[in-house]
Design a protein around this motif. Structure first.
Motif, short mmCIF file in Angstrom:
data_model
loop_
_atom_site.label_atom_id
_atom_site.label_comp_id
_atom_site.label_asym_id
_atom_site.label_seq_id
_atom_site.Cartn_x
_atom_site.Cartn_y
_atom_site.Cartn_z
N GLN A 27 0.81 -1.21 0.00
CA GLN A 27 0.00 0.00 0.00
C GLN A 27 0.85 1.26 0.00
O GLN A 27 1.99 1.26 0.44
N ILE A 28 0.23 2.31 -0.53
CA ILE A 28 0.79 3.66 -0.53
C ILE A 28 -0.29 4.53 0.07
O ILE A 28 -1.45 4.48 -0.36
N THR A 29 0.05 5.31 1.08
CA THR A 29 -0.96 6.18 1.70
C THR A 29 -0.79 7.61 1.24
O THR A 29 0.30 8.01 0.81
N THR A 30 -1.86 8.39 1.33
CA THR A 30 -1.77 9.80 0.95
C THR A 30 -0.88 10.57 1.92
O THR A 30 -0.29 11.58 1.54
N ALA A 31 -0.76 10.09 3.16
CA ALA A 31 0.10 10.75 4.15
C ALA A 31 1.58 10.57 3.81
O ALA A 31 2.40 11.44 4.11
N ASP A 32 1.92 9.44 3.19
CA ASP A 32 3.32 9.13 2.83
C ASP A 32 3.39 8.63 1.40
O ASP A 32 3.66 7.45 1.16
N PRO A 33 3.18 9.49 0.41
CA PRO A 33 3.15 9.03 -0.99
C PRO A 33 4.50 8.61 -1.55
O PRO A 33 4.58 8.15 -2.68
N ASP A 34 5.56 8.74 -0.76
CA ASP A 34 6.88 8.30 -1.22
C ASP A 34 7.30 6.98 -0.56
O ASP A 34 8.43 6.54 -0.74
N ILE A 35 6.38 6.33 0.17
CA ILE A 35 6.69 5.07 0.84
C ILE A 35 5.70 4.00 0.41
O ILE A 35 4.49 4.19 0.46
N VAL A 36 6.23 2.85 -0.02
CA VAL A 36 5.43 1.69 -0.35
C VAL A 36 5.65 0.67 0.77
O VAL A 36 6.78 0.29 1.06
N ALA A 37 4.56 0.28 1.44
CA ALA A 37 4.65 -0.70 2.53
C ALA A 37 4.20 -2.06 1.99
O ALA A 37 3.06 -2.22 1.57
N VAL A 38 5.11 -3.03 1.99
CA VAL A 38 4.81 -4.38 1.53
C VAL A 38 4.74 -5.28 2.76
O VAL A 38 5.72 -5.41 3.50
N THR A 39 3.58 -5.90 3.00
CA THR A 39 3.38 -6.76 4.16
C THR A 39 3.50 -8.22 3.74
O THR A 39 2.92 -8.64 2.73
N PHE A 40 4.25 -8.99 4.52
CA PHE A 40 4.45 -10.42 4.27
C PHE A 40 3.67 -11.25 5.27
O PHE A 40 3.19 -10.74 6.29
N TYR A 70 9.31 -1.42 4.19
CA TYR A 70 8.99 -0.07 3.74
C TYR A 70 10.02 0.35 2.69
O TYR A 70 11.21 0.39 2.98
N LEU A 71 9.53 0.63 1.50
CA LEU A 71 10.39 1.05 0.40
C LEU A 71 10.17 2.55 0.16
O LEU A 71 9.05 2.97 -0.17
N THR A 72 11.20 3.34 0.35
CA THR A 72 11.10 4.77 0.10
C THR A 72 11.55 5.02 -1.33
O THR A 72 12.63 4.58 -1.72
N VAL A 73 10.72 5.72 -2.10
CA VAL A 73 11.06 6.01 -3.49
C VAL A 73 11.46 7.47 -3.62
O VAL A 73 11.04 8.33 -2.84
N SER A 74 12.30 7.76 -4.60
CA SER A 74 12.83 9.11 -4.77
C SER A 74 11.79 10.07 -5.35
O SER A 74 11.86 11.26 -5.14
N THR A 75 10.81 9.56 -6.09
CA THR A 75 9.75 10.38 -6.66
C THR A 75 8.42 9.88 -6.13
O THR A 75 8.08 8.70 -6.31
N ARG A 76 7.67 10.76 -5.51
CA ARG A 76 6.38 10.39 -4.90
C ARG A 76 5.37 9.86 -5.92
O ARG A 76 5.39 10.26 -7.07
N TYR A 77 4.50 9.00 -5.44
CA TYR A 77 3.34 8.59 -6.25
C TYR A 77 2.30 9.69 -6.19
O TYR A 77 2.18 10.38 -5.18
N HIS A 78 1.55 9.88 -7.25
CA HIS A 78 0.55 10.96 -7.30
C HIS A 78 -0.80 10.45 -6.89
O HIS A 78 -1.20 9.39 -7.11
#
Length: 78
Positions: A27-40, A70-78
């Motif tokens: 998931q990507i939240t609107t609060a943190d659009p530059d972080i992708v949280a992958v749950t295992f 938690y994967l931090t990306v250099s360019t935020r998701y819109h």
């Protein structure tokens, strides 16, 4: 999780065999659009896996907490 992958299982260096962790959500939240949280489906703390890719993104940081990566990306998701 330090070990070797073998036929869908991980053989740890202490010779324990466990099922390979499987991703169950991302998931990507609107609060943190530059972080992708992958749950295992299990704790992945101690994993040395750093070979992550996301289409069209550059990963600038990886943080593992329990069963979530938690994967931090250099360019935020819109």
């Amino acid at each position: 999780m330090i070990g070797k992958l073998f036929a869908g299982a991980v053989i740890k260096y202490n010779r324990m065999i466990t099922a390979m962790p499987l991703p169950i959500s991302a998931q990507i939240t609107t609060a943190d659009p530059d972080i992708v949280a992958v749950t295992f489906n299990q704790d992945v703390t101690g994993s040395s896996e750093t070979d992550w890719t996301l289409a069209g993104k550059t990963i600038s940081a990886i943080n593992i907490v329990g069963a979530v990566v938690y994967l931090t990306v250099s360019t935020r998701y819109h």
